[in-house]
Design a protein around this motif. Structure first.
Motif, short mmCIF file in Angstrom:
data_model
loop_
_atom_site.label_atom_id
_atom_site.label_comp_id
_atom_site.label_asym_id
_atom_site.label_seq_id
_atom_site.Cartn_x
_atom_site.Cartn_y
_atom_site.Cartn_z
N ALA A 36 0.83 -1.21 0.00
CA ALA A 36 0.00 0.00 0.00
C ALA A 36 0.86 1.26 0.00
CB ALA A 36 -0.94 0.00 1.21
N ASN A 37 1.87 1.32 0.87
CA ASN A 37 2.73 2.50 0.90
C ASN A 37 3.56 2.62 -0.37
OD1 ASN A 37 1.81 3.23 3.42
ND2 ASN A 37 3.52 2.31 4.51
N PHE A 38 4.05 1.50 -0.86
CA PHE A 38 4.82 1.49 -2.10
C PHE A 38 3.97 2.02 -3.25
CE2 PHE A 38 5.73 -0.77 -6.05
CZ PHE A 38 7.08 -0.54 -6.22
N SER A 39 2.76 1.50 -3.38
CA SER A 39 1.88 1.90 -4.49
C SER A 39 1.47 3.36 -4.41
CB SER A 39 0.63 1.02 -4.51
OG SER A 39 0.99 -0.32 -4.73
N ARG A 40 1.28 3.84 -3.21
CA ARG A 40 0.86 5.23 -3.02
C ARG A 40 1.99 6.22 -3.33
NH1 ARG A 40 0.05 5.51 2.47
NH2 ARG A 40 2.13 6.32 2.66
N ASP A 41 3.22 5.84 -2.99
CA ASP A 41 4.35 6.78 -3.07
C ASP A 41 5.35 6.47 -4.17
OD1 ASP A 41 3.28 8.02 -0.84
OD2 ASP A 41 4.58 6.96 0.56
N GLY A 57 0.20 -8.17 0.55
CA GLY A 57 0.29 -8.56 -0.85
C GLY A 57 1.58 -9.32 -1.07
N ASN A 58 2.04 -9.31 -2.31
CA ASN A 58 3.32 -9.97 -2.59
C ASN A 58 4.05 -9.29 -3.73
OD1 ASN A 58 3.01 -11.56 -5.20
ND2 ASN A 58 1.19 -12.21 -4.08
N GLY A 59 5.35 -9.48 -3.72
CA GLY A 59 6.22 -8.84 -4.70
C GLY A 59 6.02 -9.35 -6.11
N ILE A 60 5.51 -10.55 -6.25
CA ILE A 60 5.26 -11.09 -7.59
C ILE A 60 4.16 -10.28 -8.28
CG2 ILE A 60 4.40 -13.09 -8.86
CD1 ILE A 60 5.84 -14.81 -6.66
N ASP A 61 3.08 -10.01 -7.55
CA ASP A 61 2.01 -9.19 -8.12
C ASP A 61 2.48 -7.77 -8.40
OD1 ASP A 61 0.23 -11.32 -8.06
OD2 ASP A 61 -0.64 -10.73 -6.13
N VAL A 62 3.32 -7.24 -7.50
CA VAL A 62 3.87 -5.89 -7.71
C VAL A 62 4.75 -5.88 -8.96
CG1 VAL A 62 5.39 -4.10 -6.78
CG2 VAL A 62 3.74 -5.24 -5.28
N ARG A 64 4.52 -7.81 -11.59
CA ARG A 64 3.64 -7.86 -12.77
C ARG A 64 2.97 -6.52 -13.03
NH1 ARG A 64 1.33 -13.69 -11.00
NH2 ARG A 64 2.85 -14.95 -12.10
N MET A 65 2.57 -5.83 -11.94
CA MET A 65 1.94 -4.51 -12.07
C MET A 65 2.93 -3.51 -12.69
SD MET A 65 0.94 -1.78 -9.10
CE MET A 65 2.68 -1.58 -8.79
N LEU A 66 4.18 -3.54 -12.21
CA LEU A 66 5.19 -2.61 -12.72
C LEU A 66 5.49 -2.89 -14.19
CD1 LEU A 66 7.61 -2.65 -9.66
CD2 LEU A 66 6.23 -0.69 -10.43
N LYS A 67 5.61 -4.15 -14.55
CA LYS A 67 5.93 -4.50 -15.93
C LYS A 67 4.78 -4.18 -16.88
CE LYS A 67 10.15 -5.82 -15.47
NZ LYS A 67 11.26 -5.11 -16.11
N ALA A 68 3.57 -4.12 -16.36
CA ALA A 68 2.40 -3.78 -17.18
C ALA A 68 2.20 -2.27 -17.31
CB ALA A 68 1.14 -4.41 -16.59
N ILE A 77 14.02 -5.21 -12.30
CA ILE A 77 13.42 -5.66 -11.05
C ILE A 77 14.15 -6.90 -10.56
CG2 ILE A 77 11.36 -6.64 -9.97
CD1 ILE A 77 9.68 -5.04 -11.97
N ILE A 78 14.50 -6.86 -9.28
CA ILE A 78 15.03 -8.04 -8.60
C ILE A 78 13.98 -8.48 -7.60
CG2 ILE A 78 16.77 -8.94 -7.02
CD1 ILE A 78 18.75 -6.91 -8.19
N ILE A 79 13.63 -9.77 -7.66
CA ILE A 79 12.74 -10.36 -6.67
C ILE A 79 13.61 -11.18 -5.73
CG2 ILE A 79 10.95 -12.09 -6.26
CD1 ILE A 79 9.53 -11.17 -8.73
N MET A 80 13.34 -11.05 -4.43
CA MET A 80 14.09 -11.84 -3.45
C MET A 80 13.11 -12.57 -2.54
SD MET A 80 15.57 -8.77 -1.13
CE MET A 80 14.49 -7.45 -0.56
#
Length: 123
Positions: A36-41, A57-62, A64-68, A77-80
Motif C-alpha cells: 500500500a505504501n509502495f503503491s501510493r508513493d 500482498g506480494n512482490g510477484i504481483d507488484v 507484474r503490475m510494474l511491468k504492465a 526488477i530483482i525479486i528476493m
C-alpha cells in the motif's frame, strides 16, 4: 546523478541493512514495508528490489503490475525470497533477477549495478 533504488521489504532489519549498504555506495534509497505504501508513493527509480511475502500482498504481483505499466516496464526488477526454492524457480514473473534469502550483500550490490548499467546502455 545519483542512482536510485526502491526497496519493498517488510522485514525492517533487511530493509535497514540494504539501505545502509546502498547509501554507502552513493545510492538514494526509497524503502517501503507494505504494498500500500509502495503503491501510493512510487517514484521514478533505477531499479526495484521486491520481497515476495509482504503483509498486504506480494512482490510477484507488484512485479507484474510494474511491468504492465508503461512508466515502469523497462526498469529492472530483482525479486528476493526465502520461500521460493531457486532450483524450482522455473517460472519467470517478469523480474530481471531472482535472489534467494539470505543473500550475499556483495553479490546483491554487484547485480544491482550490472542491471542498472545494462538498462542505461539500452536507453
Amino acid at each position: 546523478m545519483k542512482k536510485t533504488i526502491t526497496i519493498l521489504e517488510d522485514d525492517l532489519d533487511i530493509r535497514d541493512i540494504c539501505t545502509l549498504i546502498f547509501e554507502s555506495e552513493g545510492f538514494v534509497v526509497h524503502g517501503y514495508g507494505t504494498v500500500a505504501n509502495f503503491s501510493r508513493d512510487i517514484l521514478p527509480t533505477d531499479i526495484f528490489l521486491l520481497d515476495v511475502r509482504l503483509p498486504d500482498g506480494n512482490g510477484i504481483d507488484v512485479c507484474r503490475m510494474l511491468k504492465a505499466d508503461e512508466r515502469f516496464s523497462k526498469i529492472p526488477i530483482i525479486i528476493m525470497s526465502a520461500h521460493i526454492n531457486p532450483l524450482l524457480h522455473e517460472q519467470n514473473y517478469g523480474e530481471d533477477l531472482f535472489i534467494t534469502k539470505p543473500f550475499n550483500l556483495d553479490y546483491m550490490l554487484e547485480q544491482v549495478e550490472l542491471l542498472i548499467d545494462n538498462h542505461r546502455d539500452n536507453l
